[in-house]
Design a protein around this motif. Structure first.
Motif, PDB file in Angstrom:
ATOM      1  N   MET A 190      47.791  19.373  -6.670  1.00 56.31           N
ATOM      2  CA  MET A 190      48.666  18.277  -7.110  1.00 56.31           C
ATOM      3  C   MET A 190      48.397  17.012  -6.298  1.00 56.31           C
ATOM      4  O   MET A 190      48.272  15.917  -6.854  1.00 56.31           O
ATOM      5  CB  MET A 190      50.126  18.690  -6.953  1.00 56.31           C
ATOM      6  N   GLU A 191      48.292  17.175  -4.974  1.00 55.89           N
ATOM      7  CA  GLU A 191      48.065  15.992  -4.141  1.00 55.89           C
ATOM      8  C   GLU A 191      46.730  15.336  -4.478  1.00 55.89           C
ATOM      9  O   GLU A 191      46.627  14.107  -4.573  1.00 55.89           O
ATOM     10  CB  GLU A 191      48.099  16.379  -2.666  1.00 55.89           C
ATOM     11  N   ARG A 192      45.699  16.150  -4.685  1.00 54.43           N
ATOM     12  CA  ARG A 192      44.379  15.600  -5.019  1.00 54.43           C
ATOM     13  C   ARG A 192      44.430  14.854  -6.347  1.00 54.43           C
ATOM     14  O   ARG A 192      43.844  13.774  -6.486  1.00 54.43           O
ATOM     15  CB  ARG A 192      43.349  16.724  -5.077  1.00 54.43           C
ATOM     16  N   ARG A 193      45.138  15.394  -7.307  1.00 58.28           N
ATOM     17  CA  ARG A 193      45.196  14.749  -8.622  1.00 58.28           C
ATOM     18  C   ARG A 193      46.018  13.473  -8.587  1.00 58.28           C
ATOM     19  O   ARG A 193      45.699  12.500  -9.288  1.00 58.28           O
ATOM     20  CB  ARG A 193      45.767  15.745  -9.635  1.00 58.28           C
ATOM     21  N   ARG A 251      49.692   2.151   1.312  1.00 59.43           N
ATOM     22  CA  ARG A 251      50.860   2.803   0.723  1.00 59.43           C
ATOM     23  C   ARG A 251      50.540   4.093  -0.014  1.00 59.43           C
ATOM     24  O   ARG A 251      51.450   4.732  -0.551  1.00 59.43           O
ATOM     25  CB  ARG A 251      51.530   1.841  -0.272  1.00 59.43           C
ATOM     26  N   GLY A 252      49.251   4.477  -0.075  1.00 56.56           N
ATOM     27  CA  GLY A 252      48.874   5.636  -0.875  1.00 56.56           C
ATOM     28  C   GLY A 252      49.583   6.915  -0.462  1.00 56.56           C
ATOM     29  O   GLY A 252      50.108   7.662  -1.299  1.00 56.56           O
ATOM     30  N   GLY A 309      53.390  11.199  -1.514  1.00 48.52           N
ATOM     31  CA  GLY A 309      54.444  12.034  -0.955  1.00 48.52           C
ATOM     32  C   GLY A 309      55.725  11.976  -1.765  1.00 48.52           C
ATOM     33  O   GLY A 309      56.396  13.003  -1.966  1.00 48.52           O
ATOM     34  N   THR A 310      56.062  10.806  -2.258  1.00 49.53           N
ATOM     35  CA  THR A 310      57.272  10.669  -3.076  1.00 49.53           C
ATOM     36  C   THR A 310      57.170  11.484  -4.362  1.00 49.53           C
ATOM     37  O   THR A 310      58.107  12.203  -4.734  1.00 49.53           O
ATOM     38  CB  THR A 310      57.510   9.183  -3.415  1.00 49.53           C
ATOM     39  N   TYR A 311      56.019  11.380  -5.040  1.00 50.16           N
ATOM     40  CA  TYR A 311      55.851  12.139  -6.283  1.00 50.16           C
ATOM     41  C   TYR A 311      55.840  13.638  -6.020  1.00 50.16           C
ATOM     42  O   TYR A 311      56.381  14.434  -6.818  1.00 50.16           O
ATOM     43  CB  TYR A 311      54.563  11.719  -6.992  1.00 50.16           C
ATOM     44  N   LEU A 312      55.237  14.081  -4.913  1.00 49.36           N
ATOM     45  CA  LEU A 312      55.203  15.512  -4.597  1.00 49.36           C
ATOM     46  C   LEU A 312      56.596  16.037  -4.288  1.00 49.36           C
ATOM     47  O   LEU A 312      56.939  17.168  -4.657  1.00 49.36           O
ATOM     48  CB  LEU A 312      54.265  15.763  -3.412  1.00 49.36           C
TER      49      LEU A 312
END
Length: 328
Positions: free
Chosen positions: A1-4, A20-21, A26-29
């Motif tokens: 998930m993080e890679r995508r 900000r990446g 992190g927010t989406y995860l």
């Protein structure tokens, strides 16, 4: 998930990704379900839209997106107005005595398409924006699907001259603002009602042959002219207030405005390219040229804005300060 998610972050400028990446990913995860392995469609769209906004802000064209939303409002009103006109014409026209093709009591299968567009105008008044976009998506699907379905069952359908600009207007209408005042939400339905009354006055008692011919030969160029004048007026009024939204909206609307004049354009282009009439190849070629011209004009405006922003920043730099170490 993080890679995508990090792959989706390529939509952002490099500097923004570095700064900000990690925070964005992190927010989406944190918000994703534990067993999910792919970003949801809505999350992917949100990341891509955020990247587009940041790139436009970096290029000095942050007001393009508000301009697109304004263009979406004009596009939705135009699409529903055309649906009100043609949907009414499906009902008030009659079959010729020598047997014009028809779709039951209606002139063509377009009644299904126009009915869905009018439903979108009603939903726009009573429901949240996400439901309006769902109905617009359904209307877009029906507008495209009517061509193969009519060919398969040998049924009359609207001409490509009207279906192509309707699809373009609908795609742009998907970007309309989520929050609008109630009186503004009523506007597409009101415009469609006025267009329906005009259709009754013009086409009532006419044969369906006249109605089908008028699909391309009349009314669409006039609708394009009205849309152009409306966009120009909005651009002038907003520019006097120091707001560039109207200018961006006008540039975005050049493509659908050109497509509304597709019939006269193809009729004039066909002899030039050696065609006896505006056949499928002429229509597709002219449509591609309109899209190319509209996209090129918008890209040129973005490039000019980015260049002017760069020059302004360069001129703002102090060029006559001396080095504090060597004095030069």
């Amino acid at each position: 998930m993080e890679r995508r998610y990090r792959q989706l972050l390529w939509a952002y400028p490099a500097g923004y990704r570095q700064a900000r990446g990690g925070e964005i990913v992190g927010t989406y995860l944190d918000l994703a379900e534990p067993d999910r392995r792919w970003p949801s469609i809505f999350d992917a769209a949100d990341v891509l839209a955020g990247g587009a906004r940041e790139r436009l802000r970096t290029a000095g064209a942050a007001d393009l997106l508000p301009g697109v939303r304004l263009a979406a409002v004009f596009s939705f009103m135009t699409a529903t107005a055309l649906a009100g006109f043609w949907g009414t014409a499906e009902v008030v026209t009659t079959s010729a005595s020598w047997g014009a093709p028809a779709f039951g009591p209606f002139a063509t299968t377009g009644i299904v398409v126009w009915g869905c567009w009018l439903l979108a105008a009603v939903v726009h008044v009573i429901a949240p924006a996400r439901w309006v976009r769902v109905v617009i998506g359904l209307a877009l699907f029906l507008t495209a699907a009517v061509v193969p379905v009519a060919a398969l069952f040998e049924l009359p359908r609207p001409y490509l001259f009207v279906l192509v600009p309707q699809v373009t207007l609908g795609l742009l209408a998907l970007a309309f603002p989520a929050q609008m005042a109630r009186r503004h939400r009523l506007t597409p339905l009101a415009v469609a009602s006025v267009a329906a009354l005009i259709a009754v006055g013009i086409l009532s008692g006419r044969s369906s042959w006249f109605y089908r011919f008028s699909y391309g030969a009349a009314f669409l160029p006039e609708a394009g002219a009205v849309l152009l004048l409306t966009a120009m007026l909005a651009a002038i009024v907003l520019s006097l207030r120091g707001d560039a939204r109207g200018l961006w909206a006008l540039l975005v609307l050049l493509t659908p405005i050109g497509l509304l004049g597709l019939y006269p354009l193809t009729e004039n282009i066909a002899p030039v390219v050696g065609a006896d009439y505006a056949d499928f190849r002429v229509i597709i070629g002219t449509t591609a040229a309109i899209f190319l011209l509209g996209g090129t004009t918008l890209a040129a405006a973005l490039a000019i804005r980015a260049r002017s922003r760069t020059m302004a920043n360069t001129q703002a730099l102090p060029v006559d300060e001396r080095c504090p170490n060597c004095g030069k």
